[in-house]
Write an enzyme that holds these catalytic residues in place. Structure first.
Site, PDB file in Angstrom:
ATOM      1  N   LYS A  88     -10.470  -9.054   5.666  1.00  0.00           N
ATOM      2  CA  LYS A  88     -10.185  -8.355   6.878  1.00  0.00           C
ATOM      3  C   LYS A  88     -10.539  -8.902   8.134  1.00  0.00           C
ATOM      4  O   LYS A  88     -11.488  -9.298   8.442  1.00  0.00           O
ATOM      5  CB  LYS A  88     -10.520  -6.659   6.762  1.00  0.00           C
ATOM      6  CG  LYS A  88     -10.144  -6.083   5.717  1.00  0.00           C
ATOM      7  CD  LYS A  88     -10.967  -4.714   5.666  1.00  0.00           C
ATOM      8  CE  LYS A  88     -10.647  -3.655   4.337  1.00  0.00           C
ATOM      9  NZ  LYS A  88     -11.745  -2.706   4.090  1.00  0.00           N
TER      10      LYS A  88
ATOM     11  N   CYS B 152       0.929  -1.254  -0.014  1.00  0.00           N
ATOM     12  CA  CYS B 152      -0.101  -0.247   0.245  1.00  0.00           C
ATOM     13  C   CYS B 152       1.013   1.280   0.090  1.00  0.00           C
ATOM     14  O   CYS B 152       1.595   1.361   0.941  1.00  0.00           O
ATOM     15  CB  CYS B 152      -0.919   0.085   1.167  1.00  0.00           C
ATOM     16  SG  CYS B 152      -1.720   1.693   1.674  1.00  0.00           S
TER      17      CYS B 152
ATOM     18  N   VAL C 272      -6.016   0.897   5.915  1.00  0.00           N
ATOM     19  CA  VAL C 272      -4.696   1.282   6.511  1.00  0.00           C
ATOM     20  C   VAL C 272      -3.787   2.413   5.489  1.00  0.00           C
ATOM     21  O   VAL C 272      -4.457   2.610   4.379  1.00  0.00           O
ATOM     22  CB  VAL C 272      -3.664   0.060   6.262  1.00  0.00           C
ATOM     23  CG1 VAL C 272      -4.027  -1.148   7.199  1.00  0.00           C
ATOM     24  CG2 VAL C 272      -3.616  -0.465   4.872  1.00  0.00           C
TER      25      VAL C 272
ATOM     26  N   GLU D 241      -4.771   8.140   8.246  1.00  0.00           N
ATOM     27  CA  GLU D 241      -4.600   8.960   7.074  1.00  0.00           C
ATOM     28  C   GLU D 241      -3.053   9.165   7.093  1.00  0.00           C
ATOM     29  O   GLU D 241      -2.469   9.903   7.993  1.00  0.00           O
ATOM     30  CB  GLU D 241      -5.251  10.399   7.162  1.00  0.00           C
ATOM     31  CG  GLU D 241      -6.759  10.321   6.703  1.00  0.00           C
ATOM     32  CD  GLU D 241      -6.820  10.056   5.391  1.00  0.00           C
ATOM     33  OE1 GLU D 241      -6.501  10.292   4.392  1.00  0.00           O
ATOM     34  OE2 GLU D 241      -8.009   9.252   5.286  1.00  0.00           O
ATOM     35  N   SER D 242      -2.413   9.033   5.973  1.00  0.00           N
ATOM     36  CA  SER D 242      -0.941   8.806   5.635  1.00  0.00           C
ATOM     37  C   SER D 242      -0.337  10.302   6.223  1.00  0.00           C
ATOM     38  O   SER D 242       0.883  10.206   7.063  1.00  0.00           O
ATOM     39  CB  SER D 242      -0.663   8.230   4.369  1.00  0.00           C
ATOM     40  OG  SER D 242      -1.221   8.900   3.563  1.00  0.00           O
TER      41      SER D 242
END
Ligand code: GSH
Length: 242
Positions: free
Chosen positions: A56, A29, A69, A82-83
């Site tokens: 999941k 990801c 994720v 949130e990245s």
């Protein structure tokens, strides 16, 4: 090499010892990759729990209500999702080395560029996973246009990295797609002839980024990325054997 991803029926691992941070992630990801890069850049010890996103575990939504994720368990019941927010949180909690530029105008410009990079990720996603494929040349043309402001920013900055003499937030937030840049060509079995002459600074940036410690520590090779994407598209994905 393979990476174990937890799926439905697998128990949630006990909290990490010694107050270590934990990242809920998925090995391929790009958004989880952003979070891993920020953690590595800060030199913070962390453990990773990889999630099978096609099957999941039920407990995932108690960590991340949308079942996505990355999610960072920062301890004491604090979960950051949130990245970009995860990277921002880490930058606040662990000041060294700073990831955002000190200059407010530069920081604002870099925030906008991270936002604008969404155009690139969207085209990338369509070229790899899109159900109705357009001619690859069209994607290339759009990517070239969307990348021009990044070349311009590097020229204006006069440094190797957007962050200056070392990578900063903008560098790390866009790197996951640079690492995957060849995937559309591999998946579509057709070389996308990127106009290298138009992007000398961006190409030098890419070469320099590859040598950075955080980037190396979190790197996945192109063929593996392509195997993941290809299996995902074919519906044959087994997370643990890519
Ligand atoms: N805006 C989010 C995007 C995260 C995201 O889309 N993650 C994907 C994997 S790369 C996911 O969890 N997908 C599972 C789902 O949507 O069910 C971020 O920046 O963290």
């Amino acid at each position: 090499m393979s990476t174990k991803h937890l799926k439905k029926g697998d128990a949630q691992p006990a909290p990490p010892e010694g107050g270590k941070l934990r990242l809920y992630s998925m090995a391929f990801c790009p958004y989880s990759h952003r979070a891993r890069l920020a953690l590595a850049a800060k030199g913070v010890p962390f453990d990773i729990v990889n999630i099978n996103l096609l099957d999941k575990p039920d407990w995932l939504t108690s960590v991340q209500p949308q079942g996505k994720v990355p999610a960072l368990d920062a301890g004491g019941g604090q979960i950051v999702i949130e990245s970009l927010d995860i990277a921002d949180f880490l930058d606040g909690k662990f000041p060294e080395p700073p990831l955002w530029p000190a200059d407010a105008d530069t920081k604002a410009r870099h925030k906008k560029l991270i936002d604008d990079f969404g155009k690139v990720t969207k085209i990338f996603y369509e070229a790899v996973y899109g159900k109705e494929k357009r001619p690859l040349g069209e994607y290339l043309e759009e990517i070239v246009a969307a990348l021009q402001p990044f070349e311009d920013e590097l020229v204006a900055g006069g440094n190797t990295f957007f962050g200056g003499t070392r990578p900063g937030m903008l560098d790390y937030m866009i790197w996951p797609w640079a690492e995957r840049a060849k995937v559309p060509s591999i998946i579509n079995k057709h070389e996308m002839n990127f106009p290298k002459d138009k992007f000398p600074k961006l190409l030098a940036w890419r070469d320099a980024m590859k040598e950075e410690a955080a980037v190396k520590a979190q790197a996945v090779d192109t063929e593996r990325h392509a195997r993941f994407s290809s299996a995902y598209v074919d519906g044959t994905l087994d997370y643990d054997s890519v």
